[in-house]
Each structure stands twice: as structure tokens, then as C-alpha cells.
Design a protein around this motif. Structure first.
Motif, PDB file in Angstrom:
ATOM      1  N   LYS A   1       6.909 -17.556   5.612  1.00  8.95           N
ATOM      2  CA  LYS A   1       6.334 -17.900   4.173  1.00  8.95           C
ATOM      3  C   LYS A   1       5.007 -18.557   4.311  1.00  8.95           C
ATOM      4  O   LYS A   1       4.079 -18.002   3.605  1.00  8.95           O
ATOM      5  CB  LYS A   1       7.491 -18.675   3.522  1.00  8.95           C
TER       6      LYS A   1
ATOM      7  N   ILE B   1       2.263 -15.797   5.013  1.00  8.24           N
ATOM      8  CA  ILE B   1       1.963 -14.908   4.044  1.00  8.24           C
ATOM      9  C   ILE B   1       1.236 -15.776   2.901  1.00  8.24           C
ATOM     10  O   ILE B   1       0.180 -15.135   2.311  1.00  8.24           O
ATOM     11  CB  ILE B   1       3.244 -14.400   3.223  1.00  8.24           C
TER      12      ILE B   1
ATOM     13  N   GLU C   1      -3.761 -10.028   1.967  1.00 10.70           N
ATOM     14  CA  GLU C   1      -2.799  -9.916   0.862  1.00 10.70           C
ATOM     15  C   GLU C   1      -2.687  -8.471   0.368  1.00 10.70           C
ATOM     16  O   GLU C   1      -1.654  -7.775   0.240  1.00 10.70           O
ATOM     17  CB  GLU C   1      -2.836 -10.915  -0.438  1.00 10.70           C
TER      18      GLU C   1
ATOM     19  N   PHE D   1      -1.235  -6.354   3.188  1.00 13.47           N
ATOM     20  CA  PHE D   1       0.155  -6.566   3.081  1.00 13.47           C
ATOM     21  C   PHE D   1       0.858  -5.840   2.263  1.00 13.47           C
ATOM     22  O   PHE D   1       1.925  -5.250   2.213  1.00 13.47           O
ATOM     23  CB  PHE D   1       0.463  -8.083   2.890  1.00 13.47           C
ATOM     24  N   GLU D   2       0.244  -5.796   0.799  1.00 17.38           N
ATOM     25  CA  GLU D   2       0.961  -5.273  -0.476  1.00 17.38           C
ATOM     26  C   GLU D   2       0.999  -3.734  -0.021  1.00 17.38           C
ATOM     27  O   GLU D   2       2.137  -3.127  -0.607  1.00 17.38           O
ATOM     28  CB  GLU D   2       0.299  -5.771  -1.635  1.00 17.38           C
TER      29      GLU D   2
ATOM     30  N   LYS E   1       1.006  -2.056   2.568  1.00 21.78           N
ATOM     31  CA  LYS E   1       1.808  -1.731   3.745  1.00 21.78           C
ATOM     32  C   LYS E   1       3.391  -1.570   3.152  1.00 21.78           C
ATOM     33  O   LYS E   1       4.247  -0.867   3.347  1.00 21.78           O
ATOM     34  CB  LYS E   1       1.870  -2.625   4.793  1.00 21.78           C
ATOM     35  N   LYS E   2       3.470  -2.563   2.328  1.00 23.23           N
ATOM     36  CA  LYS E   2       4.927  -2.836   1.586  1.00 23.23           C
ATOM     37  C   LYS E   2       5.133  -1.664   0.772  1.00 23.23           C
ATOM     38  O   LYS E   2       6.138  -1.115   0.730  1.00 23.23           O
ATOM     39  CB  LYS E   2       5.029  -4.215   0.711  1.00 23.23           C
ATOM     40  N   ILE E   3       4.138  -1.135  -0.137  1.00 25.22           N
ATOM     41  CA  ILE E   3       4.352  -0.216  -1.007  1.00 25.22           C
ATOM     42  C   ILE E   3       4.399   1.349  -0.041  1.00 25.22           C
ATOM     43  O   ILE E   3       5.435   2.015  -0.723  1.00 25.22           O
ATOM     44  CB  ILE E   3       3.369  -0.082  -1.938  1.00 25.22           C
ATOM     45  N   GLU E   4       3.742   1.317   0.808  1.00 26.64           N
ATOM     46  CA  GLU E   4       3.865   2.559   1.646  1.00 26.64           C
ATOM     47  C   GLU E   4       5.212   2.631   2.327  1.00 26.64           C
ATOM     48  O   GLU E   4       5.766   3.802   2.005  1.00 26.64           O
ATOM     49  CB  GLU E   4       2.928   2.342   2.831  1.00 26.64           C
ATOM     50  N   ARG E   5       5.833   1.595   2.734  1.00 24.95           N
ATOM     51  CA  ARG E   5       7.247   1.621   3.239  1.00 24.95           C
ATOM     52  C   ARG E   5       8.047   2.181   2.286  1.00 24.95           C
ATOM     53  O   ARG E   5       9.193   2.774   2.296  1.00 24.95           O
ATOM     54  CB  ARG E   5       7.560   0.567   4.072  1.00 24.95           C
ATOM     55  N   GLU E   6       8.037   1.485   0.991  1.00 27.20           N
ATOM     56  CA  GLU E   6       8.877   1.735   0.069  1.00 27.20           C
ATOM     57  C   GLU E   6       8.742   3.326  -0.379  1.00 27.20           C
ATOM     58  O   GLU E   6       9.738   3.937  -0.702  1.00 27.20           O
ATOM     59  CB  GLU E   6       8.717   0.902  -1.164  1.00 27.20           C
TER      60      GLU E   6
ATOM     61  N   SER F   1      10.226   5.418   2.253  1.00 26.40           N
ATOM     62  CA  SER F   1      11.677   5.393   1.909  1.00 26.40           C
ATOM     63  C   SER F   1      12.415   6.279   0.671  1.00 26.40           C
ATOM     64  O   SER F   1      13.110   6.877   1.096  1.00 26.40           O
ATOM     65  CB  SER F   1      12.105   4.074   1.669  1.00 26.40           C
TER      66      SER F   1
END
Length: 99
Positions: free
Chosen positions: A14, A17, A25, A28-29, A31-36, A39
Motif C-alpha cells: 500500500k 502504491i 500511477e 500501474f493503472e 497494466k491493471k487494465i491490460e491484465r483485466e 483475462s
């Protein structure tokens, strides 16, 4: 084969981040969207009952390219990503709404 993964404490994660600057940021966001997104692609392919090999045959891509997209091993070209989507019956233009 030995894994050399270091476990992070939740509070430490935490803090890491929270200490990100705005560019970090955004990365990071993204990469998170890419993984989602990836998926969701895999889940859609599977919900249609398609194997990687079957999707490869529909799109003209190789099974290895499909696998690389799904494992995020390599960054696909936009053309290959569009071919993947078309193979699933998804029009990329329907994914973007400009208001």
C-alpha cells in the motif's frame, strides 16, 4: 526449480502504491487494465467453446501468437489484436464510445 519470489507485506505494498507519482500511477493503472482486458478475452474465447488452436484457425494467426497474447508474453501488434477480436466476433470499434 526454485522460485525466488519475495513476498510483500500488504502495508508495504500500500505504501509503495501511494508513493507513486502520476506517471507511475498511470502506468500501474494501464497494466491493471491490460491484465483485466486479456483475462476478459480469454474468458470470452472459452465461453464460446474455442481452443487456442481453433481461434488460430479462424483468424489466420498461429496458436503460439494466440498463446502469447493470452499470457501477455509479448505485446501483440494492433492488427493481430484486431484479428483475435474479430475471431471472437467482437468489432473493436464497438469497444470505444466517443461522446
Amino acid at each position: 526449480m526454485e522460485n525466488n519470489y519475495e513476498l510483500l507485506d500488504l502495508e508495504e505494498l500500500k505504501f509503495e502504491i501511494e508513493s507513486l507519482d502520476s506517471k507511475e500511477e498511470m502506468l500501474f493503472e494501464a497494466k491493471k487494465i491490460e491484465r483485466e482486458f486479456i483475462s476478459n478475452l480469454v474468458n470470452l474465447r472459452k465461453s464460446q467453446g474455442l481452443t487456442q488452436t481453433q481461434l488460430a484457425e479462424k483468424t489466420g494467426l498461429t496458436q503460439q501468437v494466440i498463446s502469447n497474447i493470452e499470457k501477455m508474453d509479448r505485446k501483440p501488434t494492433l492488427t493481430n489484436l484486431i484479428r483475435y477480436l474479430l475471431g471472437l466476433g467482437v468489432n473493436i470499434n464497438n469497444l470505444i464510445s466517443i461522446q
